[in-house]
Design an enzyme around this catalytic site. Structure first.
Site, mmCIF file in Angstrom:
data_model
loop_
_atom_site.group_PDB
_atom_site.id
_atom_site.type_symbol
_atom_site.label_atom_id
_atom_site.label_comp_id
_atom_site.label_asym_id
_atom_site.label_seq_id
_atom_site.Cartn_x
_atom_site.Cartn_y
_atom_site.Cartn_z
ATOM 1 N N HIS A 187 25.610 -0.369 24.096
ATOM 2 C CA HIS A 187 26.863 -0.344 23.504
ATOM 3 C C HIS A 187 26.533 0.407 22.148
ATOM 4 O O HIS A 187 27.448 1.419 21.928
ATOM 5 C CB HIS A 187 27.656 -1.605 23.374
ATOM 6 C CG HIS A 187 28.712 -1.601 22.392
ATOM 7 N ND1 HIS A 187 30.114 -1.213 23.058
ATOM 8 C CD2 HIS A 187 28.872 -1.845 21.182
ATOM 9 C CE1 HIS A 187 30.944 -1.271 21.998
ATOM 10 N NE2 HIS A 187 30.435 -1.508 20.808
ATOM 11 N N HIS B 160 28.439 4.234 20.259
ATOM 12 C CA HIS B 160 28.580 4.719 18.773
ATOM 13 C C HIS B 160 27.928 5.963 18.411
ATOM 14 O O HIS B 160 28.413 6.872 17.773
ATOM 15 C CB HIS B 160 28.499 3.581 17.851
ATOM 16 C CG HIS B 160 29.305 2.339 18.054
ATOM 17 N ND1 HIS B 160 30.592 2.435 17.407
ATOM 18 C CD2 HIS B 160 29.216 1.184 18.639
ATOM 19 C CE1 HIS B 160 31.189 1.399 17.445
ATOM 20 N NE2 HIS B 160 30.485 0.575 18.223
#
Length: 289
Positions: free
Chosen positions: A129, A134
């Protein structure tokens, strides 16, 4: 999910700022294989769905190489582009620590990866994640400056008791934001691009609302942490986000928001600029993937 990666104080081996060595050599073949599996299915799904800025970041940072990325190598490439580094942490960190890292252009990333039985839903952010979701956007100069400004604003928000309001801005932009590109909607939020299910749901489903971004509206809107979002907010450009963050005096905004009620995640207001009105047909409350 156990609470292995949730701590009250820095765990053994962590510095005062909660950073730890990534210790890339300790990852097992199975952990690298899980990264590769997640990477393969998401990278195949996202062209035509993800923002061009995110796709460019994925390419320029060479994240397509097999296995969990080495943060030192990744940081070297990222530093040359936008001055950011990726630092490892053992799990969730306190808000003040998180903001301080962002304000100093350090992005914190969990140094663990989910197991195969958690491929489709993980409540706690892991290395997939954090890095896949990001870091590609941090290769975009404008978005990188936005995150830097957000970190600085986050530190200031702690003095106003307004953290929950500012957290909504992060949620509906950095984690679950949509952007207009060439007349179409595209994903840039990490919570969407790293989710096999939500990367389809956010663009294809008739269930959620899609509403034009408005700073005050976003900061009043509650959100879900247990499922797909009931509303997504759409920006016109990343310059819009950066300008909004740097040009807004948040102190009077926090004071004004204090006197206004929160808005439910599925609500539509008369003054909203609605792109699509959702049917809210999704069976909310089941885990999202």
């Amino acid at each position: 999910m156990t609470d292995t990666h949730i701590h009250e104080t820095p765990p053994d081996g962590a510095a005062a700022d909660w950073t730890v060595p990534q210790d890339w050599g300790r990852y097992t073949a199975e952990e690298h294989a899980i990264w590769d599996l997640l990477f393969a299915r998401q990278s195949a799904l996202l062209p035509g769905r993800a923002s061009q800025a995110w796709l460019n970041g994925l390419d320029v940072l060479r994240l397509s190489r097999p296995g969990i990325p080495d943060f030192d190598e990744l940081s070297d490439r990222l530093m040359k582009l936008t001055g950011w580094r990726v630092v490892a942490v053992p799990g969730l960190v306190p808000d003040a620590v998180f903001f301080d890292h962002l304000a100093n252009r350090r992005f914190v990333a969990g140094n663990f990866i989910r197991s195969r039985d958690q491929l489709d839903y993980l409540q706690e952010p892991d290395v997939f994640h954090d890095v896949f979701g990001h870091v590609p956007m941090l290769a975009d100069p404008v978005f990188a400056d936005y995150i830097h400004a957000y970190g600085q604003g986050g530190l200031r928000s702690l003095g106003y008791g307004a953290l929950h309001k500012l957290a909504r801005l992060y949620w509906y932009t950095v984690e679950f934001g949509l952007v207009r590109e060439g007349g179409d909607l595209r994903i840039y939020g990490s919570g969407i691009v790293s989710s096999h299910g939500e990367s389809r749901f956010a663009l294809d489903s008739d269930s959620p609302n899609r509403i034009a971004f408005d700073l005050e509206r976003v900061m009043r809107t509650e959100y879900r942490i247990d499922d797909y979002q009931q509303s997504y907010f759409v920006i016109d450009s990343f310059d819009q986000l950066l300008t909004m963050t740097t040009a807004t005096d948040f102190a009077p905004l926090y004071a004004r928001l204090d006197g206004l009620p929160d808005i439910a995640p599925a609500a539509i207001l008369p003054e909203d600029r609605v792109i699509t009105t959702g049917s809210q047909a999704w069976a909310w409350g089941r885990a999202a993937g």
